[in-house]
Design an enzyme around this catalytic site. Structure first.
Site, mmCIF file in Angstrom:
data_model
loop_
_atom_site.group_PDB
_atom_site.id
_atom_site.type_symbol
_atom_site.label_atom_id
_atom_site.label_comp_id
_atom_site.label_asym_id
_atom_site.label_seq_id
_atom_site.Cartn_x
_atom_site.Cartn_y
_atom_site.Cartn_z
ATOM 1 N N HIS A 119 1.201 -11.867 2.719
ATOM 2 C CA HIS A 119 0.114 -11.240 1.970
ATOM 3 C C HIS A 119 -0.601 -12.213 1.030
ATOM 4 C CE1 HIS A 119 -1.145 -6.949 0.563
ATOM 5 N NE2 HIS A 119 -2.160 -7.779 0.499
ATOM 6 N N TYR B 159 0.822 -1.226 0.000
ATOM 7 C CA TYR B 159 0.000 0.000 0.000
ATOM 8 C C TYR B 159 0.852 1.272 0.000
ATOM 9 C CZ TYR B 159 -3.540 -3.351 1.708
ATOM 10 O OH TYR B 159 -4.375 -4.432 1.884
#
Length: 266
Positions: free
Chosen positions: A116, A58
């Site tokens: 992730h 991000y």
């Protein structure tokens, strides 16, 4: 819904993970939020949010750290989640990413660190390295994201410690009952991202009618659906004015008949 699932009653409701760490059941996701991340984090914390979900991908871990510092809250009062995509660097890549994460957060530890996705190579090696980091107290709890049943079964066969959390996309159009049921059977907490279905379903006619009936917004109905299923829920918004609306999901319920309609609406 599993009888063992904890349903959030307010912004500070928590669930005890399988490693004993207590984690808030509701928080803020900051995917793709960059320019105003620090300000948004400060605003969310000011409104009572205590769970923040970021990731290396991000590019806003530093914004989360700055927002927490600006809030004046003690580090231990806020639960921060971050994530890293495994790579062919394996253990070294994991330790390097964690070091960068902690530097960005301006913290000695991260509350929950996730692989992730089950991709990039050397996942087991990276996970083992992060377990060592957990022992060193750089990570309070270790989990995974986007893992399916077969990925978790493979971890178990390798003798790896079970993750505390599996973060997956969950909403009425992606209910994933197989992985949800498996995680709950194994004591792995289920964390759902994109409860608003990435904003693509807020105009859905079925959701709109239920929202109208309950005098709520379609977004609130979708978030409440996730909360009511006992998922750790992290609606994303870049709009400060929506922080309160998104969190107004605790003092009412979606009736069973409407939950059943949403189950059918897949």
């Amino acid at each position: 819904m599993s009888s063992t699932a904890s349903v959030a009653k307010n912004l500070i409701s928590k669930v005890k993970l399988n490693d004993g760490v207590e984690m808030p059941l509701f928080g803020l996701g900051v995917y793709l939020i960059k320019d105003n991340c620090e300000h948004l984090i400060h605003a969310a914390l000011d409104k009572g949010y205590r769970l923040l979900d970021t990731a290396e991908l991000y590019h806003n871990e530093a914004g989360v750290g700055d927002g927490l510092k600006k809030s004046g809250l003690a580090r231990e009062d806020v639960f921060i989640v971050s994530k890293w995509f495994p790579s062919n660097e394996g253990a070294e890549g994991a330790k390097k990413a964690l070091s960068t994460c902690l530097k960005n957060l301006k913290s000695d530890y991260v509350d929950l660190y996730l692989l992730h996705a089950p991709q990039g190579g050397k996942c087991a090696e990276a996970y083992r390295a992060l377990l060592d980091c957990k022992k060193n107290k750089q990570i309070r709890s270790l989990g995974v994201s986007n893992f399916g049943v077969h990925h978790l079964e493979a971890m178990e066969k390798l003798g790896l410690e079970a993750p505390s959390v599996n973060q997956i996309e969950l909403h009425p159009w992606q209910q994933k009952t197989d992985i949800v049921d498996y995680c709950r059977k194994k004591g792995i907490a289920v964390m759902g991202y994109s409860p608003l279905a990435k904003g693509n379903k807020v105009k859905d006619e079925t959701v709109r009618k239920i929202a109208q009936k309950l005098n709520k917004t379609p977004g609130q109905v979708l978030i409440r659906w996730s909360v009511q299923h006992g998922f750790i829920t992290i609606p994303k918004t870049s709009n400060e004015s929506r922080l309160e609306e998104n969190a107004d999901v605790f003092n009412w319920t979606i009736p069973d008949e409407d939950m059943n309609i949403l189950v059918m609406n897949t």
